[in-house]
Design an enzyme around this catalytic site. Structure first.
Site, PDB file in Angstrom:
ATOM      1  N   THR A   1       0.917  -1.121   0.000  1.00  0.00           N
ATOM      2  CA  THR A   1       0.000   0.000   0.000  1.00  0.00           C
ATOM      3  C   THR A   1       0.957   1.171   0.000  1.00  0.00           C
ATOM      4  O   THR A   1       2.153   0.978   0.150  1.00  0.00           O
ATOM      5  CB  THR A   1      -0.875  -0.107   1.272  1.00  0.00           C
ATOM      6  OG1 THR A   1      -1.700  -1.257   1.142  1.00  0.00           O
ATOM      7  CG2 THR A   1      -1.731   1.106   1.544  1.00  0.00           C
TER       8      THR A   1
ATOM      9  N   SER B   1     -10.896  -2.071   5.546  1.00  0.00           N
ATOM     10  CA  SER B   1      -9.488  -1.693   5.350  1.00  0.00           C
ATOM     11  C   SER B   1      -8.813  -1.448   6.694  1.00  0.00           C
ATOM     12  O   SER B   1      -9.476  -1.284   7.722  1.00  0.00           O
ATOM     13  CB  SER B   1      -9.432  -0.419   4.506  1.00  0.00           C
ATOM     14  OG  SER B   1      -8.122   0.073   4.435  1.00  0.00           O
ATOM     15  N   SER B   2      -7.491  -1.403   6.654  1.00  0.00           N
ATOM     16  CA  SER B   2      -6.715  -0.989   7.831  1.00  0.00           C
ATOM     17  C   SER B   2      -6.038   0.355   7.602  1.00  0.00           C
ATOM     18  O   SER B   2      -5.281   0.823   8.456  1.00  0.00           O
ATOM     19  CB  SER B   2      -5.613  -2.020   8.118  1.00  0.00           C
ATOM     20  OG  SER B   2      -6.175  -3.262   8.398  1.00  0.00           O
TER      21      SER B   2
HETATM   22  N1  GLY Z   1      -5.390  -3.489   1.478  1.00  0.00           N
HETATM   23  C1  GLY Z   1      -4.931  -3.130   2.750  1.00  0.00           C
HETATM   24  C2  GLY Z   1      -5.950  -2.398   3.541  1.00  0.00           C
HETATM   25  O1  GLY Z   1      -6.792  -1.739   2.981  1.00  0.00           O
HETATM   26  O2  GLY Z   1      -5.941  -2.475   4.731  1.00  0.00           O
END
Ligand code: GLY
Length: 572
Positions: free
Chosen positions: A380, A451-452
């Site tokens: 990310t 999501s994180s």
């Molecule tokens: N794809 C990582 C997140 O959105 O947490």
């Protein structure tokens, strides 16, 4: 702050036709990496030097932090294809010079043809290969809608903001050693998951200093420049995406693309010892997890326990464990499920949650069930931006895994995400980050996956003080948590706060993930309390901006880019 500059020596293969540079300040054929910078007019930290420099260039040309964030994201989509994207999604948290707080959700959505059990075989066994790689792993991309949604806060025309990305794609840029390694490492996946070979595959190995040219991506970016959001979600680009889906048995349709909308949502905001912390609401768990973790330590005098002592690390591990147990049970897209945010963030609930915390003793995750409430490859990328006017923008954006689904839209030149894996494909079955979930994060058509991502802003005396965020899948909230605690409680400089070794606990699996350089004596002390460990090369790539004010004027902006990658800090 001491200036840290790593010079990157590249064997630059510059051809006659590629010698044009974007501007005197941004030369994509010869550049170096700076980890810190200072200024008083504006700053950008991102995962790539060219992208950070493009952002600052936009500020110099009269753009504000929103403009710079848009141009930086678009440049990242070209120079950092592993995570920078137009085929993924993201979240933006901002605070404007007028004191307004903004959060924009441009998370991907499950296509209309998705279903609860789409990744289970006839015996009900999960087929994670399908949720993690190739065409069926992709959610409907949100990034371009998000950029246009944030553009209403900008000052410059969109065409000006996208032009550097077009030039970088069309004329190329030289790749760093890390990018060469990364592209070589993904070669077999690119061959496996594409119906026609993308530009990321070449017969010989990529070498540092090679020039990467992406003509098809340039053409897509030009359609977005010329037709706006429709240049992506309708017309030629949409047609190419749907044709790609048909070739690879994916399920994104023309209607899915046409109907996609970014959404402005009320941000999460909470007080912490006189600071105001602003974060992303659902469908990112990031803001709420931050609130839970910060509030669980707030009255425990963690500063007195000391930085990286067994006592302070144990406390932080235990709050991380409890918050992530709640994530698994309760959190998901609030447009589809009721997430009890108010309860989960209440002082009473969080106090109760810490009642079984025993200093000096690990609480096993099987006795930490989710809270009792009344009927909520880690690629990310994050960018932090500040301007001279007092606007700050914190953006985290992603394809999910490195290079997302590994599938490039033939003819359009961009990678699609594998974000569907962020749903809980089956209760209790871990996703690629080992995270489990239940009904709240089950797949449903049109739903956004949990999501994180944790783009965060901290205000001091109502003015922007810190802009923070990182990639790292489920480790994102714990990395942001530790960065804030390091600065606000342990009085560390942003540089130390970012670069000190990190640790992470996410309830399940019941283990503490630590970076290789995590202090051995702290690990030993925690082992004797009952903790088990898993080592990891690196956790996150955190970008921090710190702003010092004198009365109502910005005195100094310090920007730090994480030591862990090609991340670059730029300011003026
Ligand atoms: N794809 C990582 C997140 O959105 O947490």
């Amino acid at each position: 702050m001491k200036k840290q500059c790593l010079l990157l020596f590249l064997t630059v293969a510059v051809y006659e036709s590629q010698t044009e540079v974007l501007s005197a300040q941004v030369n994509p054929y010869q550049y170096s990496i700076s980890k810190t910078a200072q200024g008083s007019n504006g700053a950008v930290a991102s995962a790539h030097p060219i992208a950070s420099m493009v952002g600052v260039e936009i500020l110099k040309q009269g753009g504000n932090a929103f403009d710079a964030a848009i141009a930086t994201q678009l440049a990242l989509a070209v120079v950092y294809p592993g995570a920078g994207n137009i085929g993924g999604g993201g979240f933006l948290v901002a605070h404007t010079q007028k004191g307004k707080t903004i959060s924009i959700d441009y998370r991907e959505k499950a296509p209309a043809a998705s279903s609860r059990n789409m990744y289970l075989d006839e015996k009900g066994n999960p087929q994670m290969e399908l949720s993690q790689n190739g065409h069926l792993a992709s959610g409907v991309p949100g990034t371009i809608a998000g950029l246009f949604s944030s553009h209403k806060y900008g000052k410059l025309p969109f065409a000006k903001l996208i032009q550097p990305a077009i030039d970088l794609a069309e004329k190329g840029f030289v790749i760093t050693p890390a990018e060469a390694r990364s592209l070589n490492g993904s070669k077999s996946a690119f061959i496996k998951y594409n119906t026609s070979l993308p530009v990321f595959v070449k017969s010989a190995e990529w070498r540092p200093g090679d020039t990467l040219i992406q003509k098809e991506l340039a053409a897509t970016l030009k359609r977005i420049r010329d037709f706006g959001q429709k240049g992506f979600y309708e017309g030629e680009t949409a047609k190419l995406i749907v044709e790609e889906m048909k070739r690879g048995k994916g399920n994104i349709s023309l209607d899915d693309l046409k109907n996609y909308q970014a959404v402005e949502r009320p941000a999460i905001a909470f007080d912490y010892k006189g600071y105001k912390v602003i974060g992303m609401p659902m469908p990112s768990s990031g803001g709420l997890l931050m609130q839970q973790m910060m509030k669980m330590i707030e009255d425990r005098n963690i500063d007195k326990l000391g930085f990286h002592t067994p006592a302070s690390v144990q406390l932080m591990i235990e709050v991380e464990r409890r918050a992530y147990a709640d994530r698994a049970e309760f959190m998901g897209d609030q447009d589809f499920v009721k997430v009890p945010v108010k309860t989960l963030s209440s002082q009473k609930y969080l106090h109760e949650r810490m009642k079984d915390f025993i200093p000096g003793k690990a609480t096993p995750s099987d006795v930490i069930t989710p809270g009792n409430i009344n009927p909520e490859s880690e690629e990310t990328t994050h960018l932090s931006v500040a301007d001279a006017f007092g606007n700050v923008v914190s953006v985290t954006t992603t394809l999910n895994g490195g290079y997302g689904s590994k599938t490039v839209v033939a003819g359009a030149g961009f990678l699609l995400n594998n974000e569907m894996d962020d749903f809980s494909v089956k209760p209790g079955v871990p996703n690629m980050f080992g995270a489990v979930g239940k009904e709240a994060n089950a797949i449903a058509p049109g739903k956004r996956m949990l999501s994180s991502m944790t783009p965060t802003i901290v205000l001091k005396d109502k003015k922007p003080y810190l802009v923070v965020g990182t990639p790292g899948g489920t480790t994102i909230p714990t990395s942001v948590f530790q960065t804030l605690v390091n600065i606000l409680e342990f009085n560390q400089s942003p540089l130390d706060a970012v670069n000190n070794p990190k640790f992470h606990h996410q309830w399940l699996p019941d283990q503490v993930v630590i970076e290789n350089d995590f202090p051995q004596q702290v690990q030993s002390a925690l082992s004797s309390m009952g903790y088990t460990f898993q080592k990891r090369g690196q956790i996150g790539r955190t970008e921090v901006i710190k702003i010092n004010w004198e009365k109502n004027k910005i005195k100094q902006i310090d920007v730090v880019a994480d030591k862990r990658g090609d991340d670059h800090a730029s300011a003026y």
